[in-house]
Design an enzyme around this catalytic site. Structure first.
Site, PDB file in Angstrom:
ATOM      1  N   GLN A 189     -13.939   7.215   2.892  1.00  0.00           N
ATOM      2  CA  GLN A 189     -14.429   8.032   1.773  1.00  0.00           C
ATOM      3  C   GLN A 189     -15.924   8.385   1.849  1.00  0.00           C
ATOM      4  OE1 GLN A 189     -12.812   6.391  -2.057  1.00  0.00           O
ATOM      5  NE2 GLN A 189     -11.611   5.123  -0.691  1.00  0.00           N
TER       6      GLN A 189
ATOM      7  N   CYS B 232     -26.550   2.406  -0.597  1.00  0.00           N
ATOM      8  CA  CYS B 232     -26.242   3.803  -0.863  1.00  0.00           C
ATOM      9  C   CYS B 232     -27.133   4.683   0.017  1.00  0.00           C
ATOM     10  CB  CYS B 232     -26.488   4.099  -2.345  1.00  0.00           C
ATOM     11  SG  CYS B 232     -25.963   5.749  -2.770  1.00  0.00           S
TER      12      CYS B 232
ATOM     13  N   CYS C 153     -19.787   4.687  -5.448  1.00  0.00           N
ATOM     14  CA  CYS C 153     -20.973   5.302  -4.841  1.00  0.00           C
ATOM     15  C   CYS C 153     -21.760   6.150  -5.834  1.00  0.00           C
ATOM     16  CB  CYS C 153     -20.647   6.122  -3.611  1.00  0.00           C
ATOM     17  SG  CYS C 153     -22.179   6.509  -2.716  1.00  0.00           S
TER      18      CYS C 153
ATOM     19  N   GLU D 230       0.863  -1.197   0.000  1.00  0.00           N
ATOM     20  CA  GLU D 230       0.000   0.000   0.000  1.00  0.00           C
ATOM     21  C   GLU D 230       0.896   1.243   0.000  1.00  0.00           C
ATOM     22  OE1 GLU D 230      -3.473   1.149   0.133  1.00  0.00           O
ATOM     23  OE2 GLU D 230      -2.203   2.917  -0.050  1.00  0.00           O
TER      24      GLU D 230
ATOM     25  N   ASP E 120     -13.781  -2.062  -5.391  1.00  0.00           N
ATOM     26  CA  ASP E 120     -13.912  -1.226  -6.586  1.00  0.00           C
ATOM     27  C   ASP E 120     -13.074  -1.714  -7.760  1.00  0.00           C
ATOM     28  OD1 ASP E 120     -15.428   0.303  -4.900  1.00  0.00           O
ATOM     29  OD2 ASP E 120     -14.096   2.046  -4.881  1.00  0.00           O
TER      30      ASP E 120
ATOM     31  N   LYS F 136     -20.377   0.095  -6.805  1.00  0.00           N
ATOM     32  CA  LYS F 136     -19.103   0.038  -6.071  1.00  0.00           C
ATOM     33  C   LYS F 136     -19.200   0.871  -4.800  1.00  0.00           C
ATOM     34  CE  LYS F 136     -16.408  -0.404 -10.376  1.00  0.00           C
ATOM     35  NZ  LYS F 136     -15.942  -1.778 -10.259  1.00  0.00           N
ATOM     36  N   THR F 137     -19.333   0.183  -3.644  1.00  0.00           N
ATOM     37  CA  THR F 137     -19.453   0.898  -2.368  1.00  0.00           C
ATOM     38  C   THR F 137     -18.687   0.156  -1.270  1.00  0.00           C
ATOM     39  OG1 THR F 137     -21.408  -0.337  -1.671  1.00  0.00           O
ATOM     40  CG2 THR F 137     -21.803   1.692  -2.923  1.00  0.00           C
ATOM     41  N   ALA F 138     -18.478   0.853  -0.152  1.00  0.00           N
ATOM     42  CA  ALA F 138     -17.871   0.211   1.014  1.00  0.00           C
ATOM     43  C   ALA F 138     -18.820  -0.847   1.566  1.00  0.00           C
ATOM     44  CB  ALA F 138     -17.564   1.256   2.077  1.00  0.00           C
ATOM     45  N   ALA F 139     -20.120  -0.606   1.419  1.00  0.00           N
ATOM     46  CA  ALA F 139     -21.102  -1.589   1.882  1.00  0.00           C
ATOM     47  C   ALA F 139     -20.965  -2.889   1.092  1.00  0.00           C
ATOM     48  CB  ALA F 139     -22.512  -1.023   1.717  1.00  0.00           C
TER      49      ALA F 139
HETATM   50  C1  FAD Z   1     -17.674  10.856  -2.352  1.00  0.00           C
HETATM   51  C2  FAD Z   1     -17.806   9.401  -2.017  1.00  0.00           C
HETATM   52  C3  FAD Z   1     -18.909   8.975  -1.290  1.00  0.00           C
HETATM   53  C4  FAD Z   1     -19.061   7.632  -0.981  1.00  0.00           C
HETATM   54  N1  FAD Z   1     -20.156   7.260  -0.239  1.00  0.00           N
HETATM   55  C5  FAD Z   1     -20.299   5.965   0.114  1.00  0.00           C
HETATM   56  C6  FAD Z   1     -21.378   5.566   0.972  1.00  0.00           C
HETATM   57  O1  FAD Z   1     -22.171   6.390   1.416  1.00  0.00           O
HETATM   58  N2  FAD Z   1     -21.480   4.255   1.285  1.00  0.00           N
HETATM   59  C7  FAD Z   1     -20.589   3.323   0.840  1.00  0.00           C
HETATM   60  O2  FAD Z   1     -20.732   2.156   1.175  1.00  0.00           O
HETATM   61  N3  FAD Z   1     -19.566   3.671   0.010  1.00  0.00           N
HETATM   62  C8  FAD Z   1     -19.386   4.959  -0.353  1.00  0.00           C
HETATM   63  N4  FAD Z   1     -18.321   5.339  -1.144  1.00  0.00           N
HETATM   64  C9  FAD Z   1     -17.515   4.302  -1.834  1.00  0.00           C
HETATM   65  C10 FAD Z   1     -16.488   3.614  -0.969  1.00  0.00           C
HETATM   66  O3  FAD Z   1     -15.702   4.551  -0.277  1.00  0.00           O
HETATM   67  C11 FAD Z   1     -15.600   2.738  -1.860  1.00  0.00           C
HETATM   68  O4  FAD Z   1     -16.420   1.939  -2.685  1.00  0.00           O
HETATM   69  C12 FAD Z   1     -14.725   1.829  -1.018  1.00  0.00           C
HETATM   70  O5  FAD Z   1     -13.886   2.581  -0.179  1.00  0.00           O
HETATM   71  C13 FAD Z   1     -13.889   0.927  -1.943  1.00  0.00           C
HETATM   72  O6  FAD Z   1     -12.989   0.163  -1.201  1.00  0.00           O
HETATM   73  P1  FAD Z   1     -11.754  -0.538  -1.945  1.00  0.00           P
HETATM   74  O7  FAD Z   1     -11.015  -1.284  -0.895  1.00  0.00           O
HETATM   75  O8  FAD Z   1     -12.235  -1.265  -3.128  1.00  0.00           O
HETATM   76  O9  FAD Z   1     -10.879   0.678  -2.488  1.00  0.00           O
HETATM   77  P2  FAD Z   1     -10.181   1.840  -1.662  1.00  0.00           P
HETATM   78  O10 FAD Z   1     -10.756   1.954  -0.289  1.00  0.00           O
HETATM   79  O11 FAD Z   1     -10.227   3.042  -2.520  1.00  0.00           O
HETATM   80  O12 FAD Z   1      -8.694   1.334  -1.469  1.00  0.00           O
HETATM   81  C14 FAD Z   1      -7.804   1.126  -2.534  1.00  0.00           C
HETATM   82  C15 FAD Z   1      -6.395   1.185  -1.965  1.00  0.00           C
HETATM   83  O13 FAD Z   1      -5.473   0.728  -2.957  1.00  0.00           O
HETATM   84  C16 FAD Z   1      -4.336   1.563  -2.939  1.00  0.00           C
HETATM   85  N5  FAD Z   1      -3.668   1.502  -4.247  1.00  0.00           N
HETATM   86  C17 FAD Z   1      -3.944   2.201  -5.373  1.00  0.00           C
HETATM   87  N6  FAD Z   1      -3.085   1.875  -6.346  1.00  0.00           N
HETATM   88  C18 FAD Z   1      -2.267   0.928  -5.820  1.00  0.00           C
HETATM   89  C19 FAD Z   1      -1.174   0.186  -6.337  1.00  0.00           C
HETATM   90  N7  FAD Z   1      -0.758   0.366  -7.590  1.00  0.00           N
HETATM   91  N8  FAD Z   1      -0.561  -0.708  -5.528  1.00  0.00           N
HETATM   92  C20 FAD Z   1      -0.981  -0.902  -4.251  1.00  0.00           C
HETATM   93  N9  FAD Z   1      -2.015  -0.225  -3.715  1.00  0.00           N
HETATM   94  C21 FAD Z   1      -2.641   0.681  -4.493  1.00  0.00           C
HETATM   95  C22 FAD Z   1      -4.878   2.931  -2.607  1.00  0.00           C
HETATM   96  O14 FAD Z   1      -3.870   3.782  -2.088  1.00  0.00           O
HETATM   97  C23 FAD Z   1      -5.966   2.591  -1.605  1.00  0.00           C
HETATM   98  O15 FAD Z   1      -5.506   2.632  -0.277  1.00  0.00           O
HETATM   99  C24 FAD Z   1     -18.105   6.687  -1.414  1.00  0.00           C
HETATM  100  C25 FAD Z   1     -16.978   7.115  -2.128  1.00  0.00           C
HETATM  101  C26 FAD Z   1     -16.816   8.457  -2.415  1.00  0.00           C
HETATM  102  C27 FAD Z   1     -15.589   8.924  -3.157  1.00  0.00           C
END
Ligand code: FAD
Length: 456
Positions: A83, A384, A203, A75, A340, A348-351
């Site tokens: 987020q 959402c 989201c 990371e 995501d 695509k959400t944290a949920a």
């Molecule tokens: C404005 C906004 C509002 C939102 N509202 C909601 C909500 O209300 N409810 C909900 O459930 N979700 C919501 N979300 C969506 C949610 O935050 C994401 O879907 C979730 O965080 C995705 O998790 P993830 O682990 O897939 O990716 P992320 O949490 O984005 O993590 C990806 C990680 O990979 C790392 N990375 C990137 N490139 C590399 C690489 N080359 N090598 C190694 N690591 C790398 C990044 O640094 C990061 O730490 C929202 C998002 C936004 C932007």
């Protein structure tokens, strides 16, 4: 790593172009610091690429089970952001500081953190090569690297975001989310534009949540009559799930919000404060609108390192190709994906990540024992919380088919104060204290209890 680079890395991923590198900083930065002392090759039982929502939760689960030193998290960023809180930051409800924690504090202590970025995947050799030149070999791999924001795909947008007093913000990046509230506070009259791009995004409700928070702010400030609100979405409906779209249309009508469907932002002229939109059903038709305020949701796509690995990526989308029920790669059976960065056809959400992490945990733990997972597969659960004002929220929860999968035994299409409290107060606690520690796999057990077992 500077805070700016860390923020860019987290939400933008590794960039190919020099301009993007300046903003996101992954490759240059990692190679500068890590290459000097990079060992030739390292090996681990489980490599987790990405320490965001999904990577952190799964690293916690597996490092607990496998013991110290068995799990490596790759990371690059030194800050972890919650987020979903960006919506409330952009709406002036919470400070940005409430959404972030040092990465070291949230990654599990029993896992080894390598602060570097994946630059190339070589699944045939069970190998990931980092931007800093490390070669990481694994028995099992979880890809959890999120998606890439592509502000540069809209000409003029980066420049507009960089221009002080431009009236432009974006809740999608920690670099730009505070500009949203700063610009809203200054908004006195004219047109306020809100956009939804023509790509899958994280989201899908967030582009309109800030619209409602802006409406609410302007009403409280006594300025609503002087500002026209326009929502331009590439979608053919206000929300992708009919059940909730039907509840949102009366809200936008009642609040006098103009909605333009199938309309994509294609250019921003920052100096003139003009935004150019394309009609997706008649691509030759373009409309230029003057704005006083613009909230831009950038186009989004798969991380470069993933898209460039033909063996792992879905050829159509470039996202990690996994089975939608097991989240396991079809060809490389020691590779799983979460969140995501996958091609799973759900919002695509944290949920969604929470529910997926329970499935990946069961499937990978079984694979490590040489068995098949006994638990039921992922059903597409995602959620959402559509904040419709300060203190009001429609809590959308649904599956792959857009069928409601609601936790609470009440009509969640209605705007409610209780659902706003769930979003603004309860969910952040759940995230930091349970989910990132690997103790939250989605609300299914709670749903069963609250519906007395009479639900999926
Ligand atoms: C404005 C906004 C509002 C939102 N509202 C909601 C909500 O209300 N409810 C909900 O459930 N979700 C919501 N979300 C969506 C949610 O935050 C994401 O879907 C979730 O965080 C995705 O998790 P993830 O682990 O897939 O990716 P992320 O949490 O984005 O993590 C990806 C990680 O990979 C790392 N990375 C990137 N490139 C590399 C690489 N080359 N090598 C190694 N690591 C790398 C990044 O640094 C990061 O730490 C929202 C998002 C936004 C932007």
């Amino acid at each position: 790593m500077t805070a700016r680079a860390a923020a860019g890395v987290l939400l933008g991923g590794a960039g190919r172009q020099a301009s993007r590198r300046a903003d996101h900083g992954v490759r240059g930065l990692a190679s500068a610091s890590a290459a000097r002392e990079a060992p030739a090759e390292e090996r681990c039982r489980l490599l987790v690429v990405g320490g965001g929502t999904g990577g952190c939760a799964l690293a916690a689960r597996f490092s607990r089970a496998l013991g110290p030193g068995q799990v490596v998290v790759l990371e690059p960023a030194d800050t972890h952001y919650y987020q979903p809180m960006f919506t409330l930051v952009g709406g002036g409800v919470k400070p940005l500081s409430a959404s972030r924690r040092p990465m070291r504090q949230v990654l599990p202590a029993r896992a080894k953190w390598i602060q570097d970025a994946a630059a190339a995947f070589r699944p045939e050799e069970d190998l990931v090569v980092t931007a800093g030149g490390r070669r990481l070999r694994y028995d099992y791999l979880i890809v959890a690297m999120g998606l890439q924001l592509r502000f540069e795909d809209v000409p003029g947008l980066r420049e507009a975001l960089a221009l002080p007093g431009s009236g432009v913000g974006s809740n999608y990046s920690p670099l730009h989310v505070e500009k949203t509230w700063a610009a809203l506070r200054e908004l006195r009259e004219g047109k306020a534009l809100f956009t939804f791009p023509n790509t899958p995004i994280k989201c899908a409700g967030a582009p309109q949540k800030i619209l409602y928070l802006a409406d609410d702010h302007l009403r409280r400030a006594g300025r609503r009559d002087a500002v026209r609100l326009h929502y331009h979405t590439s979608l053919a409906d206000i929300f992708g799930v009919k059940h909730y779209a039907n509840a949102l249309w009366p809200i936008v009508k009642e609040r006098d919000i103009h909605v333009a469907l199938r309309s994509e932002l294609v250019e921003v002229k920052a100096e003139q404060k003009q935004a150019v939109f394309r009609d997706l059903d008649h691509p030759e038709r373009r409309t230029t609108l003057e704005y006083s305020f613009l909230h831009a949701t950038p186009p989004q796509g798969p991380p470069d390192a993933l898209r460039e690995c033909a063996a792992l990526a879905d050829p159509a989308s470039g996202y990690l190709a996994v089975d939608r029920a097991t989240l396991r790669h079809a060809r490389f059976r020691n590779v799983f994906g979460v969140g995501d960065c996958t091609n799973v056809p759900t919002s695509k959400t944290a949920a969604a990540v929470a529910a997926q992490s329970a499935v990946v945990h069961a499937g990978l733990a079984a694979a490590m024992r040489g068995r098949e997972s006994a638990t039921s597969g992922y059903d597409g659960y995602t959620s959402c919380p559509l904040v419709t004002a300060r203190g009001r929220c429609v809590l959308a929860e649904f599956d792959f088919d857009g069928q409601p999968l609601e936790t609470f035994p009440l009509d969640q299409r209605r705007e409610r104060w209780t659902m706003y409290q769930v979003k603004a107060t309860f969910m952040p606690i759940l995230y930091w204290h349970l989910m990132l520690r690997g103790y939250w796999g989605g609300p299914r057990p709670m749903r069963k209890i609250l519906h007395l077992g009479m639900c999926r």
